[in-house]
Design a protein around this motif. Structure first.
Motif, PDB file in Angstrom:
ATOM      1  N   ASN A   8       0.804  -1.222   0.000  1.00  0.00           N
ATOM      2  CA  ASN A   8       0.000   0.000   0.000  1.00  0.00           C
ATOM      3  C   ASN A   8       0.839   1.276   0.000  1.00  0.00           C
ATOM      4  O   ASN A   8       0.581   2.203  -0.775  1.00  0.00           O
ATOM      5  CB  ASN A   8      -0.932   0.011   1.220  1.00  0.00           C
ATOM      6  N   HIS A   9       1.861   1.344   0.863  1.00  0.00           N
ATOM      7  CA  HIS A   9       2.659   2.575   0.933  1.00  0.00           C
ATOM      8  C   HIS A   9       3.418   2.821  -0.373  1.00  0.00           C
ATOM      9  O   HIS A   9       3.645   3.968  -0.765  1.00  0.00           O
ATOM     10  CB  HIS A   9       3.625   2.533   2.123  1.00  0.00           C
ATOM     11  N   GLN A  10       3.782   1.749  -1.065  1.00  0.00           N
ATOM     12  CA  GLN A  10       4.455   1.894  -2.357  1.00  0.00           C
ATOM     13  C   GLN A  10       3.472   2.360  -3.436  1.00  0.00           C
ATOM     14  O   GLN A  10       3.830   3.156  -4.314  1.00  0.00           O
ATOM     15  CB  GLN A  10       5.086   0.554  -2.753  1.00  0.00           C
ATOM     16  N   TYR A  11       2.247   1.876  -3.332  1.00  0.00           N
ATOM     17  CA  TYR A  11       1.215   2.314  -4.279  1.00  0.00           C
ATOM     18  C   TYR A  11       0.946   3.804  -4.106  1.00  0.00           C
ATOM     19  O   TYR A  11       0.693   4.520  -5.084  1.00  0.00           O
ATOM     20  CB  TYR A  11      -0.064   1.510  -4.043  1.00  0.00           C
ATOM     21  N   ASN A  12       1.021   4.282  -2.875  1.00  0.00           N
ATOM     22  CA  ASN A  12       0.850   5.708  -2.633  1.00  0.00           C
ATOM     23  C   ASN A  12       1.965   6.519  -3.287  1.00  0.00           C
ATOM     24  O   ASN A  12       1.735   7.645  -3.737  1.00  0.00           O
ATOM     25  CB  ASN A  12       0.819   5.983  -1.120  1.00  0.00           C
ATOM     26  N   VAL A  13       3.167   5.972  -3.328  1.00  0.00           N
ATOM     27  CA  VAL A  13       4.276   6.639  -4.014  1.00  0.00           C
ATOM     28  C   VAL A  13       3.979   6.739  -5.507  1.00  0.00           C
ATOM     29  O   VAL A  13       4.212   7.775  -6.139  1.00  0.00           O
ATOM     30  CB  VAL A  13       5.607   5.880  -3.790  1.00  0.00           C
ATOM     31  N   ILE A  14       3.461   5.658  -6.067  1.00  0.00           N
ATOM     32  CA  ILE A  14       3.114   5.640  -7.490  1.00  0.00           C
ATOM     33  C   ILE A  14       2.068   6.706  -7.793  1.00  0.00           C
ATOM     34  O   ILE A  14       2.203   7.472  -8.759  1.00  0.00           O
ATOM     35  CB  ILE A  14       2.597   4.242  -7.899  1.00  0.00           C
ATOM     36  N   LYS A  15       1.026   6.763  -6.986  1.00  0.00           N
ATOM     37  CA  LYS A  15      -0.032   7.755  -7.208  1.00  0.00           C
ATOM     38  C   LYS A  15       0.512   9.174  -7.045  1.00  0.00           C
ATOM     39  O   LYS A  15       0.151  10.083  -7.824  1.00  0.00           O
ATOM     40  CB  LYS A  15      -1.183   7.519  -6.232  1.00  0.00           C
ATOM     41  N   LYS A  16       1.375   9.367  -6.069  1.00  0.00           N
ATOM     42  CA  LYS A  16       1.954  10.693  -5.820  1.00  0.00           C
ATOM     43  C   LYS A  16       2.802  11.148  -7.005  1.00  0.00           C
ATOM     44  O   LYS A  16       2.699  12.303  -7.444  1.00  0.00           O
ATOM     45  CB  LYS A  16       2.804  10.641  -4.544  1.00  0.00           C
ATOM     46  N   GLN A  17       3.639  10.255  -7.516  1.00  0.00           N
ATOM     47  CA  GLN A  17       4.496  10.613  -8.633  1.00  0.00           C
ATOM     48  C   GLN A  17       3.691  10.819  -9.912  1.00  0.00           C
ATOM     49  O   GLN A  17       3.997  11.714 -10.712  1.00  0.00           O
ATOM     50  CB  GLN A  17       5.553   9.528  -8.853  1.00  0.00           C
ATOM     51  N   SER A  18       2.669  10.023 -10.108  1.00  0.00           N
ATOM     52  CA  SER A  18       1.821  10.176 -11.287  1.00  0.00           C
ATOM     53  C   SER A  18       1.099  11.521 -11.262  1.00  0.00           C
ATOM     54  O   SER A  18       1.014  12.223 -12.289  1.00  0.00           O
ATOM     55  CB  SER A  18       0.805   9.032 -11.352  1.00  0.00           C
ATOM     56  N   LEU A  19       0.596  11.904 -10.088  1.00  0.00           N
ATOM     57  CA  LEU A  19      -0.095  13.181  -9.945  1.00  0.00           C
ATOM     58  C   LEU A  19       0.859  14.349 -10.145  1.00  0.00           C
ATOM     59  O   LEU A  19       0.519  15.345 -10.800  1.00  0.00           O
ATOM     60  CB  LEU A  19      -0.742  13.261  -8.566  1.00  0.00           C
ATOM     61  N   LEU A  20       2.066  14.232  -9.590  1.00  0.00           N
ATOM     62  CA  LEU A  20       3.074  15.288  -9.750  1.00  0.00           C
ATOM     63  C   LEU A  20       3.431  15.474 -11.217  1.00  0.00           C
ATOM     64  O   LEU A  20       3.534  16.605 -11.709  1.00  0.00           O
ATOM     65  CB  LEU A  20       4.333  14.936  -8.950  1.00  0.00           C
ATOM     66  N   LEU A  21       3.594  14.372 -11.910  1.00  0.00           N
ATOM     67  CA  LEU A  21       3.943  14.431 -13.323  1.00  0.00           C
ATOM     68  C   LEU A  21       2.800  15.036 -14.143  1.00  0.00           C
ATOM     69  O   LEU A  21       3.031  15.836 -15.062  1.00  0.00           O
ATOM     70  CB  LEU A  21       4.279  13.018 -13.821  1.00  0.00           C
ATOM     71  N   GLN A  22       1.581  14.670 -13.802  1.00  0.00           N
ATOM     72  CA  GLN A  22       0.424  15.221 -14.498  1.00  0.00           C
ATOM     73  C   GLN A  22       0.328  16.740 -14.290  1.00  0.00           C
ATOM     74  O   GLN A  22       0.125  17.499 -15.253  1.00  0.00           O
ATOM     75  CB  GLN A  22      -0.865  14.561 -14.005  1.00  0.00           C
ATOM     76  N   LYS A  23       0.483  17.195 -13.055  1.00  0.00           N
ATOM     77  CA  LYS A  23       0.418  18.627 -12.771  1.00  0.00           C
ATOM     78  C   LYS A  23       1.528  19.384 -13.481  1.00  0.00           C
ATOM     79  O   LYS A  23       1.325  20.513 -13.950  1.00  0.00           O
ATOM     80  CB  LYS A  23       0.507  18.855 -11.254  1.00  0.00           C
ATOM     81  N   THR A  24       2.688  18.774 -13.558  1.00  0.00           N
ATOM     82  CA  THR A  24       3.814  19.414 -14.246  1.00  0.00           C
ATOM     83  C   THR A  24       3.508  19.572 -15.722  1.00  0.00           C
ATOM     84  O   THR A  24       3.748  20.638 -16.313  1.00  0.00           O
ATOM     85  CB  THR A  24       5.103  18.594 -14.053  1.00  0.00           C
ATOM     86  N   HIS A  25       2.975  18.525 -16.341  1.00  0.00           N
ATOM     87  CA  HIS A  25       2.619  18.570 -17.768  1.00  0.00           C
ATOM     88  C   HIS A  25       1.561  19.642 -18.027  1.00  0.00           C
ATOM     89  O   HIS A  25       1.591  20.313 -19.060  1.00  0.00           O
ATOM     90  CB  HIS A  25       2.100  17.206 -18.223  1.00  0.00           C
ATOM     91  N   GLU A  26       0.644  19.805 -17.090  1.00  0.00           N
ATOM     92  CA  GLU A  26      -0.487  20.703 -17.303  1.00  0.00           C
ATOM     93  C   GLU A  26      -0.197  22.166 -16.951  1.00  0.00           C
ATOM     94  O   GLU A  26      -0.856  23.073 -17.465  1.00  0.00           O
ATOM     95  CB  GLU A  26      -1.689  20.223 -16.483  1.00  0.00           C
ATOM     96  N   THR A  27       0.777  22.396 -16.065  1.00  0.00           N
ATOM     97  CA  THR A  27       0.987  23.760 -15.564  1.00  0.00           C
ATOM     98  C   THR A  27       2.352  24.370 -15.862  1.00  0.00           C
ATOM     99  O   THR A  27       2.507  25.591 -15.753  1.00  0.00           O
ATOM    100  CB  THR A  27       0.776  23.804 -14.044  1.00  0.00           C
ATOM    101  N   VAL A  28       3.326  23.561 -16.237  1.00  0.00           N
ATOM    102  CA  VAL A  28       4.678  24.086 -16.460  1.00  0.00           C
ATOM    103  C   VAL A  28       4.956  24.208 -17.954  1.00  0.00           C
ATOM    104  O   VAL A  28       4.773  23.255 -18.714  1.00  0.00           O
ATOM    105  CB  VAL A  28       5.741  23.169 -15.797  1.00  0.00           C
ATOM    106  N   SER A  29       5.393  25.388 -18.361  1.00  0.00           N
ATOM    107  CA  SER A  29       5.657  25.630 -19.788  1.00  0.00           C
ATOM    108  C   SER A  29       7.110  25.391 -20.176  1.00  0.00           C
ATOM    109  O   SER A  29       7.411  25.210 -21.356  1.00  0.00           O
ATOM    110  CB  SER A  29       5.271  27.081 -20.147  1.00  0.00           C
ATOM    111  N   ASP A  30       7.995  25.385 -19.186  1.00  0.00           N
ATOM    112  CA  ASP A  30       9.425  25.183 -19.471  1.00  0.00           C
ATOM    113  C   ASP A  30       9.683  23.703 -19.757  1.00  0.00           C
ATOM    114  O   ASP A  30       9.561  22.863 -18.869  1.00  0.00           O
ATOM    115  CB  ASP A  30      10.251  25.631 -18.270  1.00  0.00           C
ATOM    116  N   PRO A  31      10.056  23.356 -20.984  1.00  0.00           N
ATOM    117  CA  PRO A  31      10.269  21.940 -21.337  1.00  0.00           C
ATOM    118  C   PRO A  31      11.387  21.284 -20.538  1.00  0.00           C
ATOM    119  O   PRO A  31      11.350  20.067 -20.310  1.00  0.00           O
ATOM    120  CB  PRO A  31      10.597  21.998 -22.832  1.00  0.00           C
ATOM    121  N   LYS A  32      12.368  22.061 -20.099  1.00  0.00           N
ATOM    122  CA  LYS A  32      13.468  21.491 -19.317  1.00  0.00           C
ATOM    123  C   LYS A  32      12.978  21.025 -17.947  1.00  0.00           C
ATOM    124  O   LYS A  32      13.399  19.985 -17.447  1.00  0.00           O
ATOM    125  CB  LYS A  32      14.584  22.518 -19.152  1.00  0.00           C
TER     126      LYS A  32
END
Length: 219
Positions: A8-32
């Protein structure tokens, strides 16, 4: 065939990283910046799975290829079949873990989805006691202690700001020359709602340490 390997705690890491990546794709314009977050995501997952084999690593590394909102949503869901659930417990099994408590209050076990459980916890308001069950080295261990509500605070297990209580348990560890009446209590601020804590927790180091200290077991 890949057997369930995600706790379970590892699955929470997966969800956290997936959400972080999604927010970055949606809100950050700097490709780097986007590329940096994208490249770090699989490393964060592999850090949470130090014993992952080749096929398991392939599943985890797929996170770097996610692009769309649908893919970010589907990725954690696609891994649910690999969740390794916490052992399902019966009321009789719980009672055996707390043999000195003859009036043990048992939680409603029928409502628990053990896939999303790192530890089983519940409170008995009538006695101001909190109960915790955790699997350490393949053995289920029950810990009983006093709890004192403390409103909002940081939980020592999930490191999130939640409704917490001071959970105090007496350790079985004793110094070599301790007197017969020696006892030592260990206290930490813990989420009152274990369901919330189980949804937040991403690392079991603090939980392992606490349980070992209480039962008097060396690392």
């Amino acid at each position: 065939m890949i057997q369930p390997f995600i706790r379970n705690h590892q699955y929470n890491v997966i969800k956290k990283q997936s959400l972080l990546l999604q927010k970055t794709h949606e809100t950050v314009s700097d490709p780097k910046v986007v590329e940096s977050v994208k490249s770090s995501a699989p490393f964060k997952l592999l850090e949470a799975f130090p014993e992952a084999d080749g096929l398991q690593k392939q599943l985890l590394e797929k996170i770097s290829g996610l692009r769309t909102a649908e893919e970010f949503k589907h990725y954690p869901e696609s891994l649910e079949s690999y969740l390794a659930p916490f052992p399902a417990l019966t009321a009789k099994q719980l009672a055996k873990l707390f043999p000195k408590n003859k009036k043990l209050k048992i939680p409603d076990l029928s409502e628990i989805d053990y896939r999303y459980v790192t530890y089983l916890g519940w409170t008995d308001i009538a006695t101001n006691k909190l109960f915790l069950v955790y699997q350490l080295n393949g053995k289920l261990i029950g810990i009983e202690g006093r709890y004192t509500p403390a409103n909002k605070g940081v939980c020592f297990l999930c490191n999130k700001h939640e409704e917490v209580a001071l959970f105090t348990a007496v350790t079985k560890s004793r110094p070599a020359k301790a007197s017969s009446d020696y006892y030592k209590a260990i206290g930490n601020y813990l989420c009152v709602d274990s369901t919330v804590c189980n949804q937040n927790i991403t690392n079991v180091t603090a939980l392992d340490k606490f349980v070992r200290e209480v039962v008097g077991q060396e690392s």
